[in-house]
Enzyme design. Structure first.
Site, PDB file in Angstrom:
ATOM      1  N   ASP A   1       0.805  41.095 -53.173  1.00 20.26           N
ATOM      2  CA  ASP A   1       1.455  40.034 -52.075  1.00 20.26           C
ATOM      3  C   ASP A   1       0.547  39.868 -50.916  1.00 20.26           C
ATOM      4  OD1 ASP A   1       3.855  40.009 -53.365  1.00 20.26           O
ATOM      5  OD2 ASP A   1       4.665  41.592 -52.556  1.00 20.26           O
TER       6      ASP A   1
ATOM      7  N   LYS B   1      10.652  47.053 -56.052  1.00 21.32           N
ATOM      8  CA  LYS B   1       9.072  47.393 -55.481  1.00 21.32           C
ATOM      9  C   LYS B   1       8.691  48.749 -55.212  1.00 21.32           C
ATOM     10  CE  LYS B   1       8.025  42.336 -54.281  1.00 21.32           C
ATOM     11  NZ  LYS B   1       7.222  41.619 -53.310  1.00 21.32           N
TER      12      LYS B   1
END
Length: 280
Positions: free
Chosen positions: A107, A70
């Site tokens: 997210d 990420k």
């Protein structure tokens, strides 16, 4: 059937075999009648950058990114959303036809949508929130809460130095505390969120003072295997409203699908149930 017009997207991680994203996205594609496919990619630890550079130009429309890539995904982007910049990580890359890579982090969106679905009376602006953990998941949660209007976020971690680093990065509304001094934060918080892997199947459980929270406090665990972790079970035994990690997983996938395929996922598909079947 794959055609020359098929829109290709996927998920990148190492490992990636356990990802539920292909199940969710391909179910949505089938229901929507879209000529698209969603596939897993598993480069080795040093192959992520080569993989995404090869996708420039849009032969692959985009990818979701999971551990451990990420932070690398954000670094690879030419442009990034505020959510990705604040989180210090991206879980969504879109490859534009002109060769640019655009990064986002969904997210936090998934976290807030999960609260809206399972604790609809909760509002981020009502008061402080406590986030347990100081890794990438915690930073993404804190960033989302700040963007949603949280007046204060307490970052609680066993290693307080990591919590302090996160707090310094995200500004004056964020404070750091060690777990053994977190009772005051728990008492003040409208929500407590576990952003650690504690409680995951095979991992140690989390010893947190949930009994000191107010009755209206909402408790969330990002872990979704098991669906009801010991942390959530403790909260439920105390009568607290709970939010599970599977809801966050499903909700964070929705804006990715729209980014890849140009429309929102069809609501008639119960992808949560599909995910639960995969978990069983």
């Amino acid at each position: 059937m794959i055609t020359g017009r098929t829109i290709v997207a996927g998920v990148v991680g190492h490992p990636v075999a356990q990802s539920m994203s292909p199940t969710l996205h391909n179910a949505w594609l089938a229901a929507a009648g879209i000529d698209g496919v969603y596939v897993p990619f598993a480069p080795d630890a040093h192959g992520f950058r080569r993989l995404v550079e090869g996708f420039r130009g849009g032969a692959v429309r985009g990818v979701n990114v999971t551990l451990p890539f990420k932070a690398d995904a954000l670094a690879a982007a030419d442009r990034a959303s505020e959510a990705a910049r604040l989180a210090g990580a991206a879980n969504l890359l879109v490859f534009e036809p002109d060769g640019r890579i655009v990064a986002d982090n969904t997210d936090g969106f998934g976290l807030l949508r999960a609260f809206a679905a399972q604790a609809p009376r909760w509002d981020a602006g009502l008061g402080p929130v406590t986030v347990l953990g100081a890794g990438g998941a915690a930073r993404g949660a804190v960033a989302a809460l700040l963007l949603a209007g949280a007046p204060k976020v307490f970052v609680v971690n066993r290693t307080v130095e990591k919590a302090e680093t996160l707090a310094r990065a995200l500004g004056p509304k964020v404070s750091s505390l060690p777990l053994n001094h977190a009772v005051g934060a728990f008492r003040l918080s409208t929500a407590v969120i576990n952003a650690t892997s504690a409680g995951m199947s095979g991992a140690p459980t989390l010893d947190a003072p949930l009994e000191t929270t107010q009755p209206a406090c909402v408790v969330m665990d990002m872990v979704y295997k098991p669906l009801v972790t010991p942390f959530l079970q403790q909260a439920q035994d105390l009568g607290r409203t709970t939010v599970d990690g599977l809801e966050m997983l499903v909700r964070q996938a929705e804006p990715s699908f729209e980014a890849f395929y140009g429309e929102y996922p069809p609501a008639e598909v119960d992808v949560r149930e599909l995910a639960l079947e995969q978990l069983r």
